[in-house]
Scaffold this motif. Sequence first.
Motif, PDB file in Angstrom:
ATOM      1  N   THR A  74       2.789   7.369  -7.931  1.00  0.00           N
ATOM      2  CA  THR A  74       1.419   7.750  -7.582  1.00  0.00           C
ATOM      3  C   THR A  74       1.215   9.250  -7.651  1.00  0.00           C
ATOM      4  OG1 THR A  74       1.936   7.920  -5.227  1.00  0.00           O
ATOM      5  CG2 THR A  74       1.226   5.758  -6.055  1.00  0.00           C
ATOM      6  N   PRO A  76       4.650   5.622  -4.062  1.00  0.00           N
ATOM      7  CA  PRO A  76       4.523   7.026  -3.681  1.00  0.00           C
ATOM      8  C   PRO A  76       5.893   7.678  -3.488  1.00  0.00           C
ATOM      9  CG  PRO A  76       4.224   5.648  -1.769  1.00  0.00           C
ATOM     10  CD  PRO A  76       4.407   4.712  -2.939  1.00  0.00           C
ATOM     11  N   LEU A 103       2.489   0.659  -7.901  1.00  0.00           N
ATOM     12  CA  LEU A 103       2.283   2.076  -7.620  1.00  0.00           C
ATOM     13  C   LEU A 103       3.155   2.475  -6.442  1.00  0.00           C
ATOM     14  CD1 LEU A 103      -1.610   2.183  -7.974  1.00  0.00           C
ATOM     15  CD2 LEU A 103       0.148   2.473  -9.746  1.00  0.00           C
TER      16      LEU A 103
END
Length: 225
Positions: A80, A104, A102
């Motif tokens: 991300t 992080p 996605l």
Amino acid sequence: MRIRLRQDARAKRYLLRLPADASGPVMTVPQHGDLARAERFARAHVEWLLERIDRRDKPVALMPGDVVPLRGVDHLICSTGTLRGLIRQAPAAEDGGLPRLLVPGEEAHVPRKLVTWLKREARADLEKAVILHSGRLGKPFGALSVRDTRSRWGSCASNGNLSFSWRLILAPPEILDYVAAHEVAHLKEMNHSDRFWALCRQLAPQTPTARQWLKDHGARLHGFG
């Protein structure tokens, strides 16, 4: 290359497979098969076998840009670009391609974060399946654990504790459901007798096709993480 031969009275054809436990290729030979035909079959499929071995020996690191199946559907792993947040599924980008996962955090931490998330997803799906099948069977189970195993998909201890490979979350849902039913069936039949398999098919009618799917595709799942 050494290929182990296993004669099976129920087999109707020659079958070559590569077990997920890295023990080497195995060929199933029909009851009236012979060594010469087995060798011809092996030579005819040697390119396929080498390709499978090569693919199995290259583990997928689960880095951004890699592709990983989730519940049987291939997803593209994407960072991300943010340090905080939760892993989430997203549709394919506007220019097409695969649905995305996605993730992080710093890129170096993506594999660890993704495996932790996949284990949680696996546990949630397995708990639902085990509760369903044990309720149908009328047999309570003990503790349920999700582990990083490559030699087996699941196990049932004599005290009723169940253990499963987290990589089942990579397989289609009906495959995870079969493995859950298989181990729950052991709560009543701690063996692989005809009674056990009948019970397994009763809980999971897809048992025959699921077993074949794991033989055909299990090695790929073991290559992740």
